[in-house]
Structure formats: C-alpha cells, structure tokens
Design a protein around this motif. Structure first.
Motif, short mmCIF file in Angstrom:
data_model
loop_
_atom_site.label_atom_id
_atom_site.label_comp_id
_atom_site.label_asym_id
_atom_site.label_seq_id
_atom_site.Cartn_x
_atom_site.Cartn_y
_atom_site.Cartn_z
N ALA A 199 0.83 -1.21 0.00
CA ALA A 199 0.00 0.00 0.00
C ALA A 199 0.87 1.26 0.00
O ALA A 199 0.52 2.26 -0.64
CB ALA A 199 -0.93 0.00 1.21
N SER A 200 2.00 1.22 0.70
CA SER A 200 2.90 2.38 0.72
C SER A 200 3.46 2.64 -0.67
O SER A 200 3.53 3.80 -1.12
CB SER A 200 4.05 2.15 1.71
N ALA A 201 3.84 1.57 -1.36
CA ALA A 201 4.34 1.73 -2.73
C ALA A 201 3.23 2.27 -3.63
O ALA A 201 3.48 3.12 -4.50
CB ALA A 201 4.85 0.38 -3.25
N GLY A 202 1.99 1.79 -3.43
CA GLY A 202 0.87 2.29 -4.21
C GLY A 202 0.61 3.77 -3.96
O GLY A 202 0.32 4.52 -4.91
N CYS A 203 0.74 4.20 -2.69
CA CYS A 203 0.56 5.62 -2.38
C CYS A 203 1.61 6.47 -3.08
O CYS A 203 1.32 7.54 -3.64
CB CYS A 203 0.65 5.85 -0.87
N ALA A 204 2.87 6.00 -3.05
CA ALA A 204 3.96 6.75 -3.67
C ALA A 204 3.78 6.87 -5.18
O ALA A 204 4.18 7.86 -5.80
CB ALA A 204 5.30 6.10 -3.36
N ALA A 205 3.16 5.84 -5.78
CA ALA A 205 2.97 5.83 -7.24
C ALA A 205 1.68 6.50 -7.68
O ALA A 205 1.42 6.62 -8.88
CB ALA A 205 3.00 4.39 -7.75
N SER A 206 0.85 6.95 -6.74
CA SER A 206 -0.46 7.52 -7.07
C SER A 206 -0.31 8.84 -7.79
O SER A 206 0.51 9.68 -7.42
CB SER A 206 -1.29 7.71 -5.80
N GLY A 207 -1.14 9.00 -8.82
CA GLY A 207 -1.15 10.24 -9.56
C GLY A 207 -2.46 10.98 -9.49
O GLY A 207 -2.59 12.09 -10.02
N THR A 208 -3.46 10.36 -8.83
CA THR A 208 -4.76 10.99 -8.68
C THR A 208 -5.22 10.89 -7.24
O THR A 208 -4.76 10.02 -6.47
CB THR A 208 -5.81 10.33 -9.59
N PHE A 209 -6.17 11.73 -6.87
CA PHE A 209 -6.71 11.75 -5.51
C PHE A 209 -7.37 10.42 -5.17
O PHE A 209 -7.12 9.85 -4.09
CB PHE A 209 -7.70 12.90 -5.38
#
Length: 514
Positions: free
Chosen positions: A97-107
């Motif tokens: 989930a942390s990696a997913g947060c770092a890779a997020s580009g939208t709200f």
C-alpha cells in the motif's frame, strides 16, 4: 484476581524471540510514523497531485477510519492466521500500500491505497502489545512493553522532523517509500524468528458478517462524525446523522456480540474490573497524548509560523525525555504497585498539559521546554502500568482480543480529544477576540502586553481607536485570541487527564513482576 500460569516455554524466551519481537515493533513504528509524516506534509502532497483543498483531509481520514476498524479485529485475525502470520501479512500489505501511495497520480487512487495502508497498519499496534504477554514471562514483560511503548510514542514526536526533511530534501513520494525496506526486513525477520503455530482457518466459518458490518459502520461513522463536528457543528444534520448511525450500529453490534459464543470481538472482557479500568486509563491517555501532539504543531505552525522541520526540532524534547525516563519506568514497574505508578504518571502528565496552558503569542522553544520535559517523563508511567492492569492477568489466549480493545480505547480517546480541541479553537476564538477588544478599549495594559500592542496605542484613547490603529491591532488581537483558545484546550485536556486519578482506587491489586 488469580494469576494465570503461562506456558513453560515462555519462561526462557530465546534471542530469536526477542529479535522477532523487535521486528514487530519496527513494523508498528513505521505504521505510527506514517500518520505523522503525512499529516505534516499534506500541503506538499496536495500541490503534487493537484488535490482540491477541501478534499485534502481525506488523505488522513481514509487512513484513520480504516485503522480504527482494523484495531478491534486483531483478536479474530490472530486466531485465524496466528500472531506470526498476521504480522507478516499485515506488514507486507502495508509495504504494498505504501508503494501504491507513492505511485499515485490521482486523488482517488491515493485515498484507495491509504485505506489499505490504514487497515493493515491498524492491526500492528495491538498485535505488538499482545505479543508482550504471549511471548514473554512476567519478569520480561516490563522490558518488552517499554520497547513497544517507547517506539509507539516516539514515532509521532519525531514524525515532523522526518516528514519535513523528506519533503524539503527529496519529494513527498518518500513519505511512503521509506516504509518499504524496513517493512520487508521486518517481515523476513518475523518469518524467521517468531514462534510458529498452526493457523485455524475454520474460525472464518463462524464469522458473523452482520456484526462485522455493524462494527465497521459504528467506528467509521464515529470517526468521521468527530472529524466533521468542529467545522460543520455538532448539531448539524450531517454530523448528527453520523453520530446516530454510530450509536445505533454500535448498540446492535454490542447486543449480537454478547449473545454469541464466538463473537468477532469479545466485549465480555469489560466484565473484568481491572481490564475495564485499564481501558478507561488508555482512553484518558489518548485524549492527552493525541491532544498534545496535535496542539503543539497547531500553535507552532499557525501562531509562530514554523515549518514542519522546525516544529519537529521543538517537539523532540518530549521524545528525548521519554527515552531518558524509560529505564527508570522499567525499574519501578518491576517493584511497585501499578496503581501507584499510574497515579504518579497521570498526575505528572496532567501537570505537563496544564503548564502549557499559559502561552502567549511569542512563546517558543524555551516556554515549551519544561512542559514537554514533564510530559515526556510521565508518558511511560501512563503506558506501562495501565497495560499491566488491563492485560497482565489475562490468560494468553484472551490477550489478542483484549489488546485490540485496549488499544482501540486509546485511539477513540485521541479522536474525541482532537474533536474537542478543534471545537474549542473554532468556537472560542471569536468571543475571546471580542473580549480582548473590550479590554484594550478599557485601557487594560495586561491585555495590551499579552497581545503585543504598544502601550501608547492602547492607553489614553478613551475607549476609541482610529481606523489605522484598529487595522494595525486587528491581526495581533486575532492571533492572541487564538492563543487563548489554545490555552483553554490545554487546560481542559489537563483536567480530563486528572480524571484518571478518580478511577484508579477501584482497581484491584496486581502483583508486580519480579
């Protein structure tokens, strides 16, 4: 209260067990730290992915709601997966989930990953505190609790420093990327070192889905209602609807749980007087602990204009004092009635909160030093003895469930405490502003000194000010009124913390570990 005998294997914990436990504490530390580093860097994240300002708080709210739902489920998940596999699965999900947060580009993507991050992180704190009583004999539990407790309260203290440094030196993505390597190492070490037990997936067959939904609705509605109440108003239809939904769902969950032989969360633990009192102490500690960690950045950021890194250096006093006091707490906890130590701890903590209730708009590091020292010295005495009161006499198979409830009470105390603080700041600032203007018009030199206004601009004006004087004084008065509101919040938190002393006499004696 009878003392339950622990398995013989617990009387000589190996070095491997200690290493595995420290790995669990590391995972818990990363989960708690994540909340603080993200909170201090929300504006940077907002600019980075172009989030509307009115949606920004959901980055934190999504995490906290998922976390508070996960905490009481720790007992069930421990029975299903075993403590070892629960930690491994939870920390690996937290890393993903942390990696997913770092890779997020939208709200929407970021919030979705934050939900998973919050749920997986929410199981880590109660899992660690239950491990104290499951993995170690009585004479080692104080040391284990101290390790866990120091990391649990150190994380929010150093969070602003780490968050501010990461965002200013690198980028907001590193707020999440820092979780990956420690998380993977913790999972690997736990897999290798923690005791191995057989999972019981059959527990899922008796899972009461209706109770699970009721629990989730109750806790999520309460968390969201407490968040919105200070700004929307406690009597607004939206907030009232959320609080009613929380109450109704919570009542339904309680009734179903008390009637079932295998409830999701065993509320029967509250029939144990010491567990009930220990949980009440945990709730009170949540008000003061979360409240102080919230109020200091509010004052330093909005009154003193400090950035996250500067705030972190100021707040580090609490963490350093806590580290110095920790071995003293361990020594005394092994030799002293936990009721007496709890009384000393909560008295000192309330005193430290009350000492912060006399700040002025120019207060800085020096004014905050001694209140932080007193609170830092008291924290471990507010954590170690109540944990022993609540969990120390329970049989090992009941500890995971009870630990979830015990830690949930601290989080709920924190949520209610922050909502109370925000309400005081929002509602009291305006009348305090008017009161300060009245005092200035009356020529009150003490008010002028507090506001920081030159005495010659206040005295001798016969109760009237020129438009230019009003324009010059207004920012000073607004700031001073905010400081007074913050001071009132400090004092109310201190008074509520003192209430812990009223319930301690009802606890039964608990033998200190030797």
């Amino acid at each position: 209260m009878p003392q339950h005998r622990q398995p013989a294997s617990l009387h000589a914990p190996s070095a491997m067990v200690w290493v595995g436990f420290i790995a669990m504490c590391t995972g818990m530390f990363m989960a708690i730290l994540d909340v603080q580093v993200v909170a201090t860097s929300l504006p940077t994240i907002q600019q980075g992915i172009d989030i509307d300002p009115d949606k920004m708080s959901w980055i934190q709210t999504a995490y906290l709601i998922a976390e508070v739902v996960a905490i009481p489920l720790t007992g069930l998940l421990t029975r299903v997966l075993t403590m070892r596999w629960l930690f491994i699965v939870s920390i690996l999900l937290f890393v993903v989930a942390s990696a997913g947060c770092a890779a997020s580009g939208t709200f929407s993507t970021l919030v979705s990953w934050r939900v998973l991050q919050g749920f997986s992180g929410g199981t880590l704190i109660p899992a660690v505190f239950s491990a104290v009583f499951v993995l170690f004999p009585n004479e080692r539990q104080a040391i284990a609790t101290t390790i866990a407790g120091v990391l649990a309260v150190l994380a929010p203290t150093i969070g602003p420093i780490i968050g501010g440094w990461l965002t200013s030196t690198y980028s907001w993505h590193w707020l999440f990327l820092i979780n990956i390597i420690p998380g993977l190492v913790s999972a690997l070490v736990a897999w290798r070192c923690l005791p191995r037990h057989k999972a019981d997936l059959g527990e899922l067959k008796s899972l009461d889905l209706v109770s699970l939904v009721m629990l989730a609705i109750s806790l999520a509605s309460l968390e969201l209602g407490l968040k919105e109440a200070p700004t929307a108003g406690w009597t607004s239809s939206f907030v009232a609807g959320l609080l009613v939904a929380s109450l109704v769902s919570g009542a339904g969950f309680t009734v179903r749980s008390l009637r079932r032989k295998r409830p999701i969360v065993d509320l029967g633990h509250f029939r144990d007087r010491n567990f009930l009192i220990g949980s009440a102490l945990s709730f009170v500690l949540g008000i003061g602990l979360f409240g102080s960690v919230y109020l200091m950045p509010v004052f330093l950021a909005f009154i003193r204009g400090q950035n996250a890194l500067e705030i972190g250096w100021t707040m580090l006093v609490t963490g350093i004092t806590q580290l110095i006091a920790a071995p003293i707490a361990v020594y005394l906890e092994k030799r002293t009635d936990p009721r007496l130590l709890s009384a000393v701890g909560f008295f000192l903590f309330a005193l430290g909160l009350g000492m912060s209730a006399f700040e002025n708009p120019r207060s800085g590091y020096d004014a905050m030093f001694w209140p932080q020292v007193v609170r830092g010295a008291a924290i471990m005495f507010c954590l170690l003895p109540p944990t022993r009161l609540a969990l120390g006499t329970l049989p090992p198979d009941q500890v995971p469930d009870a630990s979830g409830l015990f830690n949930l009470m601290r989080n709920l105390g924190g949520a209610i405490g922050i909502a109370m603080i925000d309400t005081i700041i929002y509602t009291r600032s305006e009348p305090l502003t008017q009161l300060l203007w009245d005092r200035l018009r009356a020529g009150d030199q003490a008010a002028a000194a507090f506001v920081g206004a030159p005495a010659d601009e206040v005295v001798g004006h016969g109760g009237t000010f020129t438009p230019d004087t009003v324009a010059a004084l207004d920012p000073l008065v607004q700031t001073a009124a905010s400081v007074q509101a913050i001071n009132e919040a400090w004092m109310i938190a201190a008074v509520l913390t003192t209430c812990a002393l009223l319930i301690l006499p009802f606890a039964k004696p608990v033998e200190a570990p030797r």
